[in-house]
Design a protein around this motif. Structure first.
Motif, short mmCIF file in Angstrom:
data_model
loop_
_atom_site.label_atom_id
_atom_site.label_comp_id
_atom_site.label_asym_id
_atom_site.label_seq_id
_atom_site.Cartn_x
_atom_site.Cartn_y
_atom_site.Cartn_z
N ASP A 1 51.62 41.42 36.66
CA ASP A 1 50.98 41.08 37.78
C ASP A 1 50.84 42.54 38.42
O ASP A 1 52.06 42.58 38.82
CB ASP A 1 51.82 40.00 38.57
N THR B 1 37.25 37.05 39.83
CA THR B 1 38.79 36.84 39.82
C THR B 1 39.51 38.77 41.25
O THR B 1 38.17 38.93 40.88
CB THR B 1 40.26 36.60 39.26
N ASP B 2 40.26 38.38 41.40
CA ASP B 2 40.41 39.82 42.80
C ASP B 2 41.05 41.39 41.79
O ASP B 2 41.24 41.25 42.05
CB ASP B 2 41.01 38.70 43.40
N ARG C 1 42.47 31.60 50.34
CA ARG C 1 43.81 31.06 49.29
C ARG C 1 44.64 30.64 50.49
O ARG C 1 44.57 30.35 52.15
CB ARG C 1 44.83 33.16 49.00
N ARG D 1 50.56 42.94 41.56
CA ARG D 1 50.95 42.69 43.13
C ARG D 1 51.75 42.64 42.80
O ARG D 1 53.08 43.19 43.73
CB ARG D 1 51.10 41.08 43.19
P1 ADP Z 1 41.43 32.66 41.20
O1 ADP Z 1 42.07 32.21 42.88
O2 ADP Z 1 40.57 33.96 41.13
O3 ADP Z 1 41.52 32.29 40.20
P2 ADP Z 1 44.52 33.46 40.70
O4 ADP Z 1 45.24 33.78 41.61
O5 ADP Z 1 44.36 31.87 40.24
O6 ADP Z 1 42.52 33.90 41.56
O7 ADP Z 1 44.71 34.23 39.92
C1 ADP Z 1 44.51 35.29 40.23
C2 ADP Z 1 46.08 36.74 39.92
O8 ADP Z 1 46.33 36.39 39.15
C3 ADP Z 1 46.28 37.99 40.38
O9 ADP Z 1 45.83 38.12 41.43
C4 ADP Z 1 47.39 38.02 39.68
O10 ADP Z 1 47.87 38.46 41.18
C5 ADP Z 1 48.01 37.44 39.25
N1 ADP Z 1 48.09 37.86 37.56
C6 ADP Z 1 49.10 37.39 37.10
N2 ADP Z 1 49.93 37.79 36.03
C7 ADP Z 1 48.75 38.98 36.31
C8 ADP Z 1 48.18 39.41 34.95
N3 ADP Z 1 49.34 39.17 34.00
N4 ADP Z 1 46.80 40.76 34.81
C9 ADP Z 1 46.29 40.05 35.89
N5 ADP Z 1 46.86 39.32 37.19
C10 ADP Z 1 47.56 38.96 37.70
#
Ligand code: ADP
Ligand code: MG
Length: 409
Positions: free
Chosen positions: A187, A178-179, A45, A189
């Motif tokens: 979200d 994903t994580d 990241r 987080r």
């Molecule tokens: P990657 O690097 O795997 O593409 P992203 O950061 O693009 O991951 O997407 C995953 C992130 O999306 C999660 O860590 C989370 O914080 C965020 N997120 C936002 N809204 C949601 C949601 N409704 N459900 C799940 N994750 C969410």
């Protein structure tokens, strides 16, 4: 040939240990009789050495306005690094793999730097690779324009690569790893008790993603939806099946019950927004003002949102990094608007909320109870959104999530 496309995000690839977990996932999928095509994002990241943001900074530190063509080439490097590292590790661990750039994988785009769209995929080399018994590892987020230029697909573009490849290869499933556990009601987080949605329609997820839930890119959902290819959002670090995205269909837990669009699916947010207010009450010459405003901004390439035109007031938002230029452009037509920096938008999203009374009342109630002023609001068939100060964003998301009782009990 039975195929699964499996995309791994940056956090899933950051260390050798994590990549061992990716190896296990691919091995298990192959054990189920599927050929796996892997799509990768750049490793890590923000601030990690090989993350795209860090690579961009190498250039931006010396030149604030680099050529878009050069930027697209350097921005493509993160995926080249993570892809070769992963294919080497997979091979070392016993699954023979071969890396492909976007171009080698046959991803052809419209040639727009920085925000290219995929026009088509010619997966010949990927198919040949699988016929040899190897696992293709493809760089996400990049493709080649028909003019031969390297282009990138914009934020979340690796999701789009996975979907486009999945459709072109007629895959049984597209897995986005994903994580987080999957698609959640907010979200995780921000909202501790956000709930995992184990099944969701393409339509609902598209709405959530468009309103800011960055868990998967909206374009990736649209591409999978058009061909009806099942999409799953899964967690690299757990065994859970994550979220299955399909057309209206049966609930995975209960074969008798249909899943359909929910009244409220979830709460989303977007930040880095600036609100612009032009009060025209005291202006002498108001004729054609709206046209002048929006035309001059369009000519300057500034995209506006949340537009609200009233007899003496024009309100809209711009991305925060376009705020200074917006003021400059408006000054050239004699306007000195009020600008509110550091805003955020929160949205209550539900593909079935249209025509249901009382949703807005609940939104207002939740925000009032938390003493959060609403700067502007609006709605569509599938969402109600409010513009707030950025400092209130997290609290607003939590309050709305509670008010609509979306969380785990
Ligand atoms: P990657 O690097 O795997 O593409 P992203 O950061 O693009 O991951 O997407 C995953 C992130 O999306 C999660 O860590 C989370 O914080 C965020 N997120 C936002 N809204 C949601 C949601 N409704 N459900 C799940 N994750 C969410
Ligand atoms: Mg992503």
């Amino acid at each position: 040939m039975r195929i699964a496309v499996q995309k791994f995000g940056g956090t899933s690839l950051a260390t050798q240990e994590l990549r061992s977990r990716v190896y296990e996932i691919i091995r298990n999928t192959r054990d189920e009789g599927l050929n796996v095509v892997v799509v990768v994002s750049a490793m890590g990241r923000k601030n990690d050495p090989y993350a795209t943001d860090s690579i961009i900074n190498l250039v931006k530190e010396i030149n604030h306005e680099p050529e878009p063509r050069e930027m697209d080439i350097i921005m493509s490097c993160g995926e080249l690094i993570s892809g070769v590292v992963l294919s080497s590790q997979l091979t070392a661990m016993g699954i023979k793999a071969r890396f492909f750039t976007g171009e080698q994988a046959g991803i052809v785009t419209d040639g727009n730097f920085n925000k290219a769209h995929i026009l088509y995929v010619n997966p010949k080399k990927i198919l040949e690779c699988m016929e040899e018994g190897l696992v293709p590892v493809v760089a996400g987020f990049q493709g080649i324009g028909e003019n031969g230029e390297w282009t990138t697909l914009g934020r979340g573009g690796s999701d789009t690569t996975a979907s486009a490849l999945g459709v072109a290869l007629n895959a049984e499933v597209i897995d986005i790893f994903t994580d987080v556990e999957g698609v959640m009601t907010a979200d995780p987080r921000i909202v501790d008790n956000a709930r995992l949605l184990d099944a969701i329609t393409y339509n609902e997820l598209c709405q959530l993603a468009r309103e800011g839930a960055k868990v998967v890119h909206p374009r990736a959902i649209e591409i999978a939806m058009q061909s009806g290819t099942p999409l799953r959002i899964r967690c690299t670090f757990s065994e859970s099946m994550g979220t299955l995205i399909t057309h209206q269909t049966h609930d995975s837990m209960d074969p008798v019950k249909f899943i359909s669009d929910r009244l409220i699916t979830g709460i989303t947010y977007t930040s880095n927004i600036a609100q612009v207010k032009i009060n025209s009450q005291s202006l002498q010459d108001k004729k054609g003002l709206e046209l002048k405003v929006f035309r001059s901004l369009a000519l300057a390439g500034i995209s506006v949102d949340f537009i609200n035109v009233q007899p003496d007031l024009i309100m809209f938002t711009v991305a925060e990094d376009a705020a200074v230029r917006t003021l400059e452009v408006l000054k050239t037509i004699g306007l000195h608007p009020d600008i509110e920096l550091h805003c955020a938008k929160v949205a209550v999203v539900g593909a079935a909320m249209t025509g249901i009374p009382g949703v807005m009342a609940k939104v207002v109630e939740a925000l009032e109870e938390s003493n959060i002023p609403i700067l502007q609001s609006g709605d569509s068939y599938t969402n109600i959104w409010c513009l707030l100060k950025r400092e209130h964003m997290e609290q607003a998301v939590k309050a709305l999530h509670d008010k609509f009782e979306l969380g785990n009990k």
